[in-house]
Design an enzyme around this catalytic site. Structure first.
Site, PDB file in Angstrom:
ATOM      1  CG  HIS A 160      -0.372   0.257   2.519  1.00 13.94           C
ATOM      2  ND1 HIS A 160      -0.064  -0.739   3.405  1.00 13.94           N
ATOM      3  CD2 HIS A 160      -0.029   1.407   3.133  1.00 13.94           C
ATOM      4  CE1 HIS A 160       0.421  -0.213   4.516  1.00 13.94           C
ATOM      5  NE2 HIS A 160       0.466   1.093   4.371  1.00 13.94           N
ATOM      6  CG  ASP A 190       0.080  -4.039   2.857  1.00  3.48           C
ATOM      7  OD1 ASP A 190       0.132  -3.510   1.729  1.00  3.48           O
ATOM      8  OD2 ASP A 190       0.103  -3.380   3.914  1.00  3.48           O
ATOM      9  N   GLY A 261       3.904   6.438   8.423  1.00  3.28           N
ATOM     10  CA  GLY A 261       5.248   6.606   7.873  1.00  3.28           C
ATOM     11  C   GLY A 261       6.172   5.471   8.257  1.00  3.28           C
ATOM     12  CG  ASN A 262       7.201   3.842  12.134  1.00  2.00           C
ATOM     13  OD1 ASN A 262       6.727   4.680  12.893  1.00  2.00           O
ATOM     14  ND2 ASN A 262       8.481   3.525  12.142  1.00  2.00           N
ATOM     15  CB  SER A 263       3.404   1.836   6.475  1.00  4.33           C
ATOM     16  OG  SER A 263       2.715   0.741   5.964  1.00  4.33           O
ATOM     17  CB  ILE A 318      -7.835 -27.579  -1.903  1.00  6.53           C
ATOM     18  CG1 ILE A 318      -8.381 -26.783  -0.712  1.00  6.53           C
ATOM     19  CG2 ILE A 318      -6.406 -27.986  -1.677  1.00  6.53           C
ATOM     20  CD1 ILE A 318      -8.372 -27.585   0.589  1.00  6.53           C
ATOM     21  N   GLY A 319      -9.912 -25.336  -3.535  1.00  8.94           N
ATOM     22  CA  GLY A 319     -11.270 -25.065  -3.978  1.00  8.94           C
ATOM     23  C   GLY A 319     -12.351 -25.436  -2.990  1.00  8.94           C
ATOM     24  CD  GLN A 321     -18.495 -20.707   1.677  1.00 10.49           C
ATOM     25  OE1 GLN A 321     -18.965 -20.853   0.548  1.00 10.49           O
ATOM     26  NE2 GLN A 321     -19.194 -20.225   2.682  1.00 10.49           N
ATOM     27  CB  ILE A 322     -12.655 -23.880   5.102  1.00 11.88           C
ATOM     28  CG1 ILE A 322     -11.714 -22.677   4.882  1.00 11.88           C
ATOM     29  CG2 ILE A 322     -12.315 -25.036   4.189  1.00 11.88           C
ATOM     30  CD1 ILE A 322     -10.256 -22.990   5.103  1.00 11.88           C
TER      31      ILE A 322
END
Length: 526
Positions: A160, A190, A261-263, A318-319, A321-322
């Protein structure tokens, strides 16, 4: 016979000693004196003045105490690692205009997400990640942090910080400025990899091989508020944090003060190795409140290696929804522990569906390694390469079985499913009561738009167990106790079977908003 008593014969009587203080007392006093910073030239009975600190033995004691009492600092570590940390500045065209009152409160997160509500990224000095400036169309600047990972100029920062940048510049600890190129980014973690041109001898930091322990010291180095290189210290507060940013959340929580700013800056351990990359803070006010989150070094290594190799990240898939296995769900399935990942729905033609994994199965291990919860399964599979073969241990209808499958590649985008059930309860008949659950249901095929499978919830008692578990009008119940249902009678039969089996709750597969999930609902007694 004399009545006089010789006091010297009593056990409590002791002759005066030549020295008032024992060696131990001298050491303790020396530590106190040293701690108070008082110059003491000596003390002893006036009849025999001796400068205690001038003698070699006592001088040695004093020196040792001073070494022990001296506060332990981080100056040596900071001096060694600080040159590897850089300030990252980006230029980009502003995509949104500020409000008339000058308050640009646009968020980088999806509206309504936990990150959007509770967390603020801290890339930009004005509270907007990577942005500061005026009206629409202007070139604006953002500022963050990063660090070199190799002498030839490869550096790590946050996605970001550089996302959408037209120009990236870095400033090193010695004040020199270089142009950088974005090699690749990974939105899910990120992270971003950039390449700084201009030298082949940059000081770089090493990513730690071991996980930090809770309570370990941590040093956050970065460029808060654009002020320049700054160091703050704290401890590791927690690990494995899920902050609602995605299925791969596995953050280290630290209490070292970090700010906007630390990001992208590193979090060092006391060995001078990078334990994590600072990425987010919990901040109701926009400033540090002592809760910050870092991406673990293990994740950084995996992502950076792929970004350097091909500029993007490929993850195994693996497809399915868990969802997590709660204690109620574990009880409903007859499991001793609430562990593993419950398959709510396998994706059609996905690797799991082709291998025979069904809704209601619980994945308990991957290649022999136990799966603690759904997030751990997502991270484990996501860390593997597409095309790899894995062995899954699965609890299927109360029986253990082994499934071998080949991983697919995680799609870059996930298509949102239409909320076809949103108005499915409208126009439906009142349905049939299920008193032990506190709701009324009707066959799905009798309700327009509800489909042909299951029963539709037409009414929910707001004080019932069903309401507490999130049931609402329009939800479609597909299975109860592992059996498909299409009428209210079949729902009641499944509940009675669960009661006969001495279950405290009954497991239901529910379709809501185009997504399936399992819900364990307590069974009313009597």
């Amino acid at each position: 016979m004399s009545d006089r008593i010789d006091l010297t014969n009593l056990p409590s009587y002791r002759q005066p000693r030549r020295s008032v203080f024992s060696a131990r007392r001298i050491a303790l006093m020396a530590s106190v004196v040293a701690g108070l910073g008082i110059a003491v030239h000596g003390f002893s009975p006036s009849t025999s003045p001796v400068d205690l600190f001038s003698s070699p033995a006592h001088a040695q004691v004093n020196n040792e105490v001073r070494k022990v009492e001296r506060p332990v600092g981080f100056a040596d570590v900071v001096e060694r690692v600080k040159p590897s940390v850089i300030s990252v500045k980006v230029n980009m065209k502003e995509k949104t205009a500020s409000n008339d009152d000058g308050d640009d409160s646009s968020s980088p997160f999806q509206p309504g997400s936990p990150m959007e509500r509770f967390f603020r990224r801290f890339g930009g000095p004005d509270g907007i990640p990577g942005l500061k400036g005026g009206g629409r169309g202007r070139v604006v600047q953002g500022q963050g942090s990063g660090f070199f990972i190799s002498a030839d100029g490869f550096a790590v920062t946050n996605n970001h910080v550089v996302d959408g940048a037209d120009k990236v510049e870095v400033t090193t600890d010695d004040g020199k400025t270089y142009t950088a190129k974005v090699i690749g980014t990974d939105q899910r973690t990120d992270l971003a990899l950039i390449k700084v041109e201009g030298s082949t001898n940059f000081p770089f930091a090493k990513l730690a091989d071991s996980k930090p322990r809770i309570g370990d010291w941590v040093l956050a180095v970065g460029n808060p508020f654009g002020l320049g290189g700054t160091v703050t210290a704290g401890i590791v507060s927690a690990s494995g944090r899920d902050i609602g940013n995605g299925p791969y959340d596995d953050f280290i929580q630290i209490d070292a003060p970090v700010n906007k700013g630390n990001s992208g800056g590193p979090a060092f351990d006391t060995n001078g190795e990078v334990m994590g990359v600072n990425t987010a803070i919990y901040s109701p006010s926009g400033g540090s409140v002592g809760i910050a989150f870092s991406i673990p070094a293990s994740t950084v290594k995996s992502v950076v290696a792929q970004l350097k190799d091909k500029g993007s990240v490929s993850r195994g898939w693996i497809g399915v929804q868990i969802q997590p296995v709660t204690s109620d769900i574990a009880d409903s399935l007859g499991m001793k522990k609430a562990e593993g990942a419950l398959v709510a729905e396998p994706q059609a033609n996905g690797p799991a569906a082709k291998a025979g994994i069904e809704s209601g199965d619980v994945i308990t291990s991957v290649n022999g390694e136990s799966v603690k919860d759904a997030r751990e399964l997502a991270r484990t599979i996501g860390g593997m390469a597409p095309g790899a073969t894995v062995k899954l241990n699965v609890l299927h209808k109360g029986q253990d079985k082994v499934v071998n499958l080949t991983l697919g590649q995680l799609p870059n985008t996930v298509e949102a499913k239409a909320d076809t059930d949103k108005d499915s309860g409208k126009g439906a008949s009142r349905g049939t009561d299920v008193p032990k659950l506190g709701m009324t249901v009707a066959p799905a095929d009798s309700v327009a738009g509800a489909g042909k499978e299951g029963v539709v919830v037409t009414e929910v008692d707001p004080k019932s167990a069903a309401a507490e578990r999130g049931f609402k009008e329009g939800d479609v119940i597909l299975e109860v106790g592992g059996k498909s249902v299409s009428t209210a009678g079949e729902v009641r039969d499944a509940i009675n079977t669960a009661r006969t089996d001495n279950k405290n709750s009954v497991l239901m597969r529910v379709k809501s908003g185009g997504q399936s999930r399992f819900v364990a609902v307590p069974i009313a007694k009597g």
